[in-house]
Design an enzyme around this catalytic site. Structure first.
Site, short mmCIF file in Angstrom:
data_model
loop_
_atom_site.label_atom_id
_atom_site.label_comp_id
_atom_site.label_asym_id
_atom_site.label_seq_id
_atom_site.Cartn_x
_atom_site.Cartn_y
_atom_site.Cartn_z
N ASP A 1 25.71 -58.93 8.57
CA ASP A 1 25.11 -57.64 8.94
C ASP A 1 26.02 -56.50 8.51
O ASP A 1 27.22 -56.68 8.33
CB ASP A 1 24.91 -57.57 10.46
CG ASP A 1 23.95 -58.63 10.96
OD1 ASP A 1 23.13 -59.11 10.16
OD2 ASP A 1 24.05 -58.99 12.14
N1 URA Z 1 25.13 -63.61 12.91
C1 URA Z 1 24.86 -62.31 13.16
O1 URA Z 1 24.23 -61.98 14.15
N2 URA Z 1 25.27 -61.40 12.26
C2 URA Z 1 25.99 -61.71 11.16
O2 URA Z 1 26.37 -60.82 10.40
C3 URA Z 1 26.28 -63.06 10.93
C4 URA Z 1 25.83 -63.99 11.82
#
Ligand code: URA
Length: 241
Positions: free
Chosen positions: A105
Site C-alpha cells: 500500500d
Molecule cells: N497488507 C496490507 O494491508 N498492506 C500492505 O501493504 C501489505 C499487506
C-alpha cells in the site's frame, strides 16, 4: 546471452523507442567497437562488442533485480499520473521494463523486489505457492494470545474463504499501541490491515521485512535500494521453482 539486434539493445537500455534509436543509428550517433554502426539490424554480441551511443558506453542487462526499502508515500506501480512510483526510485535502472513484484500500500514501507523477470515474479506471486511474507506492524490497542490463535486458525476478512493460517508474534502489547510480527502466505488486497480489522484493531504502521528467502537489508533506509546479490537471487529462484 548471445546476440541481439542493435535497435533492441538500445531501446531496452532506455535510449528511446525502436524508431527513435534507429534515427540515432542513422545519424551516426552509435558506434560498435569504435566504428559507426552499420544499421539498426546489426547483430551485437553483448558479451564481446563495445557499443557507444552519443559518446557514452551502452551496458546491456537482460534482467535486473533490485531490493528496495519502499518509503511511505510512493505507489507500487510503474507509472502514475499523481504519485511517485517505486520504479522511478531506481535511478540506476537500465531496463525500461522493470516492475514491482506484488504491491505494498502507499503508506506501507519495506521490502519490495523490482525486476523485469516475469517468470520469477509469477512464481513468487502465484496463489498456490504460498510464499511467506513477514511484516512488522504497530496497531492501535492490545493484541492477545487469543488473537494469536485466531490468526493461526484463519480469519473471515469478507472473502469467500478464511485466510490461511498466519503466524502472529507479539513483541509488545499495550493499551494504545502494540508491536507485532505477522507472517502470511497469501497476498490479498490490504490483507494485513483487514486481518487486524477482523479482530478490532487498526494498523498504524506497516513494514514488510521478508518475502520468501529474501530479507530486507537493514542497511537500506526508506527510499534506498541495491541490486540483489548472486546468492540472494539464486535462493529466490530456487524457492520459486
Ligand atoms: N497488507 C496490507 O494491508 N498492506 C500492505 O501493504 C501489505 C499487506
Amino acid at each position: 546471452m548471445g546476440q541481439i539486434r542493435l535497435d533492441k539493445l538500445l531501446a531496452d537500455a532506455g535510449y528511446g523507442t525502436r524508431s527513435q534509436v534507429r534515427q540515432l543509428v542513422r545519424k551516426k550517433q552509435v558506434t560498435v567497437n569504435g566504428e559507426p554502426a552499420k544499421g539498426a539490424e546489426q547483430k551485437i554480441d553483448v558479451d564481446e562488442d563495445q557499443v557507444q551511443c552519443m559518446g557514452r558506453p551502452v551496458f546491456y542487462a537482460e534482467y535486473e533485480y533490485y531490493m528496495l526499502n519502499k518509503p511511505a508515500g510512493v505507489v507500487s506501480a510503474v507509472t502514475d499520473s499523481r504519485d511517485k512510483t517505486v520504479v522511478e526510485l531506481i535511478e540506476e535502472r537500465q531496463r525500461r521494463d522493470l516492475f514491482p513484484v506484488g504491491r505494498l500500500d502507499k503508506d506501507t514501507e519495506g521490502l519490495l523486489l523490482i525486476t523485469n523477470d516475469g517468470i520469477l515474479a509469477n512464481r513468487l506471486l502465484a496463489p498456490g505457492r504460498h510464499v511467506d511474507k513477514t511484516y512488522y506492524a504497530e496497531v492501535d490497542g492490545p493484541v492477545t494470545q487469543m488473537d494469536v490463535r485466531l490468526f493461526a486458525e484463519g480469519l473471515d476478512i469478507g472473502e469467500e474463504k478464511r485466510t490461511l493460517p498466519a503466524r502472529l508474534v507479539i513483541e509488545e502489547s499495550g493499551r494504545e499501541l502494540s508491536k507485532v510480527w505477522l507472517t502470511i502466505t497469501e497476498g490479498k488486497f490490504h490483507q494485513v490491515k483487514r486481518m487486524f480489522q477482523a479482530v478490532g484493531r487498526r494498523v498504524l504502521f506497516l513494514k514488510r521485512l521478508s518475502m520468501g528467502t529474501l530479507t530486507l537489508d537493514p542497511e537500506l533506509k526508506p527510499g534506498e535500494y541495491r541490486k540483489l546479490t548472486d546468492p540472494e537471487l539464486l535462493e529466490l529462484k530456487r524457492q520459486g521453482r
